[in-house]
Design a protein around this motif. Structure first.
Motif, PDB file in Angstrom:
ATOM      1  N   ARG A 122     -31.038 -32.459  75.124  1.00  0.00           N
ATOM      2  CA  ARG A 122     -30.142 -31.587  74.360  1.00  0.00           C
ATOM      3  C   ARG A 122     -30.885 -30.654  73.407  1.00  0.00           C
ATOM      4  NH1 ARG A 122     -25.148 -33.557  75.349  1.00  0.00           N
ATOM      5  NH2 ARG A 122     -24.969 -35.767  75.944  1.00  0.00           N
ATOM      6  N   ASN A 123     -32.123 -31.013  73.040  1.00  0.00           N
ATOM      7  CA  ASN A 123     -32.829 -30.236  72.030  1.00  0.00           C
ATOM      8  C   ASN A 123     -34.258 -29.934  72.480  1.00  0.00           C
ATOM      9  OD1 ASN A 123     -30.701 -30.449  69.894  1.00  0.00           O
ATOM     10  ND2 ASN A 123     -31.221 -32.629  70.049  1.00  0.00           N
ATOM     11  N   CYS A 124     -34.762 -28.816  72.001  1.00  0.00           N
ATOM     12  CA  CYS A 124     -36.176 -28.500  72.203  1.00  0.00           C
ATOM     13  C   CYS A 124     -36.744 -27.930  70.912  1.00  0.00           C
ATOM     14  CB  CYS A 124     -36.354 -27.515  73.365  1.00  0.00           C
ATOM     15  SG  CYS A 124     -35.751 -25.839  73.050  1.00  0.00           S
ATOM     16  N   TYR A 125     -38.042 -28.120  70.725  1.00  0.00           N
ATOM     17  CA  TYR A 125     -38.692 -27.718  69.480  1.00  0.00           C
ATOM     18  C   TYR A 125     -40.017 -27.026  69.802  1.00  0.00           C
ATOM     19  CZ  TYR A 125     -35.430 -31.254  67.802  1.00  0.00           C
ATOM     20  OH  TYR A 125     -34.293 -31.999  67.561  1.00  0.00           O
ATOM     21  N   LEU A 126     -40.364 -26.047  68.992  1.00  0.00           N
ATOM     22  CA  LEU A 126     -41.622 -25.328  69.139  1.00  0.00           C
ATOM     23  C   LEU A 126     -42.466 -25.529  67.892  1.00  0.00           C
ATOM     24  CD1 LEU A 126     -40.214 -22.095  70.781  1.00  0.00           C
ATOM     25  CD2 LEU A 126     -41.719 -23.761  71.879  1.00  0.00           C
ATOM     26  N   TRP A 127     -43.734 -25.820  68.117  1.00  0.00           N
ATOM     27  CA  TRP A 127     -44.661 -26.128  67.027  1.00  0.00           C
ATOM     28  C   TRP A 127     -45.608 -24.954  66.798  1.00  0.00           C
ATOM     29  CZ3 TRP A 127     -44.375 -31.011  64.653  1.00  0.00           C
ATOM     30  CH2 TRP A 127     -43.554 -31.935  65.300  1.00  0.00           C
ATOM     31  N   TYR A 128     -45.777 -24.603  65.512  1.00  0.00           N
ATOM     32  CA  TYR A 128     -46.648 -23.492  65.119  1.00  0.00           C
ATOM     33  C   TYR A 128     -47.764 -24.019  64.216  1.00  0.00           C
ATOM     34  CZ  TYR A 128     -43.055 -20.422  66.982  1.00  0.00           C
ATOM     35  OH  TYR A 128     -42.168 -19.788  67.816  1.00  0.00           O
ATOM     36  N   GLU A 129     -48.929 -23.410  64.324  1.00  0.00           N
ATOM     37  CA  GLU A 129     -50.096 -23.898  63.594  1.00  0.00           C
ATOM     38  C   GLU A 129     -49.933 -23.817  62.084  1.00  0.00           C
ATOM     39  OE1 GLU A 129     -53.675 -22.099  64.968  1.00  0.00           O
ATOM     40  OE2 GLU A 129     -53.162 -22.317  67.090  1.00  0.00           O
ATOM     41  N   ASP A 130     -49.196 -22.843  61.611  1.00  0.00           N
ATOM     42  CA  ASP A 130     -49.065 -22.661  60.166  1.00  0.00           C
ATOM     43  C   ASP A 130     -47.806 -23.309  59.598  1.00  0.00           C
ATOM     44  OD1 ASP A 130     -47.312 -21.000  61.438  1.00  0.00           O
ATOM     45  OD2 ASP A 130     -47.724 -19.239  60.192  1.00  0.00           O
ATOM     46  N   LYS A 131     -47.103 -24.122  60.415  1.00  0.00           N
ATOM     47  CA  LYS A 131     -45.895 -24.791  59.943  1.00  0.00           C
ATOM     48  C   LYS A 131     -46.028 -26.300  60.151  1.00  0.00           C
ATOM     49  CE  LYS A 131     -42.921 -20.826  61.010  1.00  0.00           C
ATOM     50  NZ  LYS A 131     -42.784 -20.416  59.606  1.00  0.00           N
ATOM     51  N   GLU A 132     -45.623 -27.057  59.151  1.00  0.00           N
ATOM     52  CA  GLU A 132     -45.729 -28.514  59.237  1.00  0.00           C
ATOM     53  C   GLU A 132     -44.672 -29.091  60.161  1.00  0.00           C
ATOM     54  OE1 GLU A 132     -45.659 -32.407  56.246  1.00  0.00           O
ATOM     55  OE2 GLU A 132     -45.811 -30.376  55.429  1.00  0.00           O
ATOM     56  N   LYS A 133     -43.473 -28.517  60.151  1.00  0.00           N
ATOM     57  CA  LYS A 133     -42.383 -29.009  60.984  1.00  0.00           C
ATOM     58  C   LYS A 133     -42.081 -28.012  62.095  1.00  0.00           C
ATOM     59  CE  LYS A 133     -40.180 -31.644  57.263  1.00  0.00           C
ATOM     60  NZ  LYS A 133     -38.927 -31.868  56.500  1.00  0.00           N
ATOM     61  N   PRO A 134     -41.585 -28.502  63.236  1.00  0.00           N
ATOM     62  CA  PRO A 134     -41.281 -27.581  64.343  1.00  0.00           C
ATOM     63  C   PRO A 134     -39.991 -26.810  64.098  1.00  0.00           C
ATOM     64  CG  PRO A 134     -40.612 -29.795  64.927  1.00  0.00           C
ATOM     65  CD  PRO A 134     -41.301 -29.906  63.593  1.00  0.00           C
ATOM     66  N   LEU A 135     -39.841 -25.733  64.833  1.00  0.00           N
ATOM     67  CA  LEU A 135     -38.613 -24.947  64.796  1.00  0.00           C
ATOM     68  C   LEU A 135     -37.798 -25.259  66.042  1.00  0.00           C
ATOM     69  CD1 LEU A 135     -39.995 -21.468  63.634  1.00  0.00           C
ATOM     70  CD2 LEU A 135     -39.080 -23.330  62.227  1.00  0.00           C
ATOM     71  N   ILE A 136     -36.495 -25.436  65.844  1.00  0.00           N
ATOM     72  CA  ILE A 136     -35.647 -25.754  66.984  1.00  0.00           C
ATOM     73  C   ILE A 136     -35.386 -24.497  67.804  1.00  0.00           C
ATOM     74  CG2 ILE A 136     -33.481 -25.387  65.715  1.00  0.00           C
ATOM     75  CD1 ILE A 136     -32.366 -27.819  67.340  1.00  0.00           C
ATOM     76  N   GLY A 137     -35.458 -24.621  69.123  1.00  0.00           N
ATOM     77  CA  GLY A 137     -35.253 -23.489  70.011  1.00  0.00           C
ATOM     78  C   GLY A 137     -33.992 -23.654  70.843  1.00  0.00           C
ATOM     79  N   LYS A 138     -33.730 -22.680  71.677  1.00  0.00           N
ATOM     80  CA  LYS A 138     -32.576 -22.719  72.583  1.00  0.00           C
ATOM     81  C   LYS A 138     -33.014 -23.332  73.906  1.00  0.00           C
ATOM     82  CE  LYS A 138     -29.113 -19.764  74.787  1.00  0.00           C
ATOM     83  NZ  LYS A 138     -28.644 -18.360  74.984  1.00  0.00           N
ATOM     84  N   PHE A 139     -32.325 -24.404  74.322  1.00  0.00           N
ATOM     85  CA  PHE A 139     -32.733 -25.157  75.503  1.00  0.00           C
ATOM     86  C   PHE A 139     -31.869 -24.816  76.718  1.00  0.00           C
ATOM     87  CE2 PHE A 139     -32.004 -28.885  78.229  1.00  0.00           C
ATOM     88  CZ  PHE A 139     -33.284 -29.058  78.724  1.00  0.00           C
ATOM     89  N   LYS A 140     -32.527 -24.745  77.884  1.00  0.00           N
ATOM     90  CA  LYS A 140     -31.826 -24.649  79.166  1.00  0.00           C
ATOM     91  C   LYS A 140     -32.744 -25.208  80.247  1.00  0.00           C
ATOM     92  CE  LYS A 140     -33.280 -19.965  80.460  1.00  0.00           C
ATOM     93  NZ  LYS A 140     -32.832 -18.619  80.909  1.00  0.00           N
ATOM     94  N   TYR A 141     -32.191 -25.420  81.450  1.00  0.00           N
ATOM     95  CA  TYR A 141     -33.013 -25.957  82.531  1.00  0.00           C
ATOM     96  C   TYR A 141     -32.503 -25.452  83.869  1.00  0.00           C
ATOM     97  CZ  TYR A 141     -29.221 -29.242  83.521  1.00  0.00           C
ATOM     98  OH  TYR A 141     -28.009 -29.797  83.843  1.00  0.00           O
ATOM     99  N   THR A 142     -33.392 -25.462  84.875  1.00  0.00           N
ATOM    100  CA  THR A 142     -33.040 -25.137  86.254  1.00  0.00           C
ATOM    101  C   THR A 142     -33.826 -26.051  87.178  1.00  0.00           C
ATOM    102  OG1 THR A 142     -34.774 -23.457  86.462  1.00  0.00           O
ATOM    103  CG2 THR A 142     -32.592 -22.697  85.733  1.00  0.00           C
ATOM    104  N   LYS A 143     -33.281 -26.320  88.354  1.00  0.00           N
ATOM    105  CA  LYS A 143     -34.027 -27.074  89.351  1.00  0.00           C
ATOM    106  C   LYS A 143     -35.099 -26.181  89.961  1.00  0.00           C
ATOM    107  CE  LYS A 143     -30.365 -30.278  90.743  1.00  0.00           C
ATOM    108  NZ  LYS A 143     -29.524 -30.784  91.869  1.00  0.00           N
ATOM    109  N   ILE A 144     -36.235 -26.778  90.256  1.00  0.00           N
ATOM    110  CA  ILE A 144     -37.280 -26.034  90.952  1.00  0.00           C
ATOM    111  C   ILE A 144     -36.878 -25.921  92.412  1.00  0.00           C
ATOM    112  CG2 ILE A 144     -39.712 -26.014  91.646  1.00  0.00           C
ATOM    113  CD1 ILE A 144     -40.392 -27.483  89.115  1.00  0.00           C
TER     114      ILE A 144
END
Length: 394
Positions: free
Chosen positions: A99-121
């Protein structure tokens, strides 16, 4: 006394002149040897290649992929391009949905939540478990270094390091990715040597059983052979099969985007063989004029291996083709902008085909002979790796 003094000077002069001539002769010989080394290169010492602490310079293909479990899913690799992370994931239909995804940045201690989606390969075959692309999108001024996925909000999400996709000015023509296969030294040596003859210089092996000694020698020899070889571990329990090939092909396409004009995923016993007047694999479609479709299908011909004598390469000893898998194809991919529009162009086997060499359980009822690979016989047999193998030095 004066006569003895003159005689002594004469003897000294003769000795000095003789020594000068000897040293000059040795100097000329050494100078000649150095010139030969400079022209042909230093002689190959397999022992040095095997035991040296250094390994030949690697092509940077990004973060080394490895299967990692995160909650109820298995993630292989992840890539970042144009504000979006894409990961290759396996999970069953019964698994709790992410349900959730997060992106980590070098200059931030905590991740930022992103918009998640998926598709079958996408695949033409039914393969279980199911392979997915997971996406995590977030508009930021700079690039993240990792992505995480979770069924619920957690602070200890497992980080999956990202490979950053970028455009290179000097692109490689073609990269061959080699899916997990049962290790066979003769096929490995012939695979590298033959594809070098038809114009391919860049290889990525996804393997878990190639001996470290051999991988080290090949890496150290790569500069002299004018090839780039990279070995990635494959820690998934299954070594062979459609699932492994699908995952490797997906990783290969994403990993080579922006670096190679085309990519193809093969197994170690599969060889791309141009036919007719073509000698180079790249002559078939790597023209770079924008007129070539995003995907090209190559017909697969299955050769039953009956002769495996060490006196010459296996691929030159077996030329009988079975009709059993006459409709199989493999795809060469070009980087494409939109996944929804994939134009495929099929090439006939009288232009180029993939020769697949396998042990047949029983002799095929119908077979025909294809000698197209034999025109490479002399060059393949004389190639450095094949000669080292046939002489027992590899």
């Amino acid at each position: 006394m004066k006569k003895y003094h003159q005689l002594l000077l004469f003897v000294t002069t003769v000795i000095s002149l003789s020594l000068l001539l000897v040293y000059r002769h040795q100097y000329n010989r050494l100078h000649y040897v150095l010139e030969v080394f400079n022209f042909f290169g230093h002689p190959c010492n397999i022992s040095n290649l095997e035991h040296t602490d250094s390994i030949g310079g690697y092509q940077d293909w990004g973060v080394e992929p490895i299967w990692q479990q995160s909650e109820n899913i298995y993630i292989y690799s992840a890539f970042w391009s144009k504000n979006e992370a894409r990961a290759i994931v396996l999970h069953s239909e019964q698994s709790e949905p992410i349900r959730n995804c997060y992106l980590w940045y070098e200059d931030k201690e905590k991740p930022l939540i992103g918009k998640f989606k998926y598709t079958k390969i996408h695949t033409d075959k039914v393969i279980l478990p199911i392979a997915y692309f997971y996406y995590c999108t977030l508009t930021q001024d700079h690039q993240p270094y990792a992505v995480s996925f979770s069924t619920k909000a957690k602070k200890d999400n497992k980080k999956i390091l990202l490979t950053i996709q970028s455009d290179h000015h000097n692109k490689k023509n073609t990269t061959i990715c080699v899916a997990p296969t049962k290790f066979d030294k003769s096929y490995l040596v012939e695979f590298l040597s033959f594809h070098k003859l038809v114009g391919v210089n860049d290889f990525i092996f996804y393997q878990n059983d190639i001996p470290h000694r051999l991988a080290k020698i090949l890496s150290n020899l790569s500069a002299r052979l004018n090839i780039k070889v990279r070995f990635f571990p494959w820690n998934y329990p299954k070594t062979e099969g459609s699932l492994s090939r699908l995952v490797v092909e997906s990783d290969c396409i994403l990993r080579t985007t922006g670096i190679s004009n085309t990519s193809i995923t093969l197994q170690m016993n599969e060889f791309i063989v141009p036919s007719g007047p073509l000698i180079s694999f790249t002559e078939s479609f790597n023209k770079g004029d924008g007129s070539v479709p995003e995907r090209i299908s190559l017909p697969v011909q299955t050769f039953c291996v009956e002769n495996t004598q060490r006196r010459k390469p296996i691929v030159l000893q077996n030329t009988d083709v079975s009709y059993n898998n006459d409709n199989d194809v493999q795809y060469v991919y070009r980087p494409r902008r939109q996944e929804s529009t994939v134009v495929t162009h099929a090439l006939a086997k009288d232009v180029i085909s993939i020769h697949k060499y396998t042990k047949c359980l029983e002799k095929p009822a119908r077979a025909y002979r294809d000698n197209s690979i034999l025109r490479f016989s002399m060059d393949l047999t004389r190639s450095t790796l094949v000669q080292l193998f046939l002489s027992g030095h590899l």
